[in-house]
Design an enzyme around this catalytic site. Structure first.
Site, PDB file in Angstrom:
ATOM      1  N   PHE A  14      -4.140  31.737  34.554  1.00  0.00           N
ATOM      2  CA  PHE A  14      -4.687  30.727  33.447  1.00  0.00           C
ATOM      3  C   PHE A  14      -5.505  30.357  32.605  1.00  0.00           C
ATOM      4  CE2 PHE A  14      -0.955  29.615  36.084  1.00  0.00           C
ATOM      5  CZ  PHE A  14       0.461  29.924  35.059  1.00  0.00           C
ATOM      6  N   HIS A  19      -2.419  27.520  26.383  1.00  0.00           N
ATOM      7  CA  HIS A  19      -1.996  25.762  27.606  1.00  0.00           C
ATOM      8  C   HIS A  19      -3.340  25.150  28.438  1.00  0.00           C
ATOM      9  CE1 HIS A  19       1.275  24.490  27.575  1.00  0.00           C
ATOM     10  NE2 HIS A  19       2.326  24.133  28.528  1.00  0.00           N
ATOM     11  N   MET A  64       1.254  22.284  37.831  1.00  0.00           N
ATOM     12  CA  MET A  64       1.479  22.813  36.702  1.00  0.00           C
ATOM     13  C   MET A  64       1.503  21.728  35.593  1.00  0.00           C
ATOM     14  SD  MET A  64       1.253  25.929  38.050  1.00  0.00           S
ATOM     15  CE  MET A  64       1.825  27.149  36.858  1.00  0.00           C
ATOM     16  N   ASN A  66       3.624  20.626  33.659  1.00  0.00           N
ATOM     17  CA  ASN A  66       5.000  19.886  33.047  1.00  0.00           C
ATOM     18  C   ASN A  66       4.714  19.268  34.270  1.00  0.00           C
ATOM     19  OD1 ASN A  66       5.194  21.990  31.747  1.00  0.00           O
ATOM     20  ND2 ASN A  66       7.049  23.190  32.618  1.00  0.00           N
ATOM     21  N   ASN A 112       4.793  19.526  27.132  1.00  0.00           N
ATOM     22  CA  ASN A 112       5.565  19.088  28.360  1.00  0.00           C
ATOM     23  C   ASN A 112       4.333  18.375  29.329  1.00  0.00           C
ATOM     24  OD1 ASN A 112       8.552  19.729  28.348  1.00  0.00           O
ATOM     25  ND2 ASN A 112       7.766  21.559  28.232  1.00  0.00           N
TER      26      ASN A 112
END
Length: 190
Positions: A14, A19, A64, A66, A112
């Site tokens: 990631f 994000h 994560m 969210n 989120n």
């Protein structure tokens, strides 16, 4: 004590994705001042440092995206951080790349990670820096888009945005007037 939270997803795959722009800003500040996230508790990697004489709690949730509130809420409670001393950095699809928007408060706007923080804090009355990543234009789904790495060309712009956002965070730490910080840093980054 001020609390600076950068949002992102954990894991090598990631890194440098849209994000994870919140993590990138935190990492930039930490590197600049020779700090590191040397502690873990309540699902968060964090450090407490002095910056310009002020104590600052830097957090990167190890959940994560969210579930970010599962780290932020308990760490803020544990260190008795007031919500007015919190600022959260995160990606925003509704702003084009190269833009940042500082806000005193507001809804999650469909993000989120922010929904989770708002849920765990029980309020949306906290400061945030929304960092523009733009929207997908080629029919790509939003989840695929935000989990995609920036291109080399995009990183030229985003490196400037990361630095500008870091300066905004440092101004927030130094100032009692967030409206002044907003006036100075909101907008297009050149």
């Amino acid at each position: 004590m001020k609390c600076i939270v950068g949002l992102g997803n954990i894991g090598k795959r990631f890194e440098l994705t849209r994000h994870n722009i919140g993590f990138e800003v935190i990492d930039y500040i930490l590197k600049k001042h020779n700090f590191s996230l040397d502690k873990q508790k309540f699902k968060g990697a964090y450090t407490i440092e002095r910056l310009n004489g002020d104590k600052v709690l830097f957090i990167e949730p190890m959940t994560m995206m969210n579930l970010s509130g599962e780290a932020v809420g308990p760490l803020m409670d544990y260190y008795n951080v007031e919500v007015e001393d919190l600022i959260v950095l995160y990606d925003d699809l509704d702003l084009s790349q190269g833009q940042i928007r500082l806000r005193q408060k507001g809804s999650a706007g469909g993000h989120n990670g922010m929904k989770s923080i708002i849920k765990h804090l029980g309020t949306d009355q906290f400061k945030r820096i929304r960092i523009g990543v733009g929207r997908p234009t080629n029919g790509m789904s939003v989840p695929d888009y935000v989990l995609q790495k920036f291109s080399k060309e995009e990183m030229i712009t985003m490196d400037k945005v990361i630095e500008h956002s870091a300066h905004a965070v440092e101004a927030f730490i130094e100032s009692s007037r967030f409206d002044h910080v907003m006036n100075q840093y909101n907008g297009e980054v050149n």
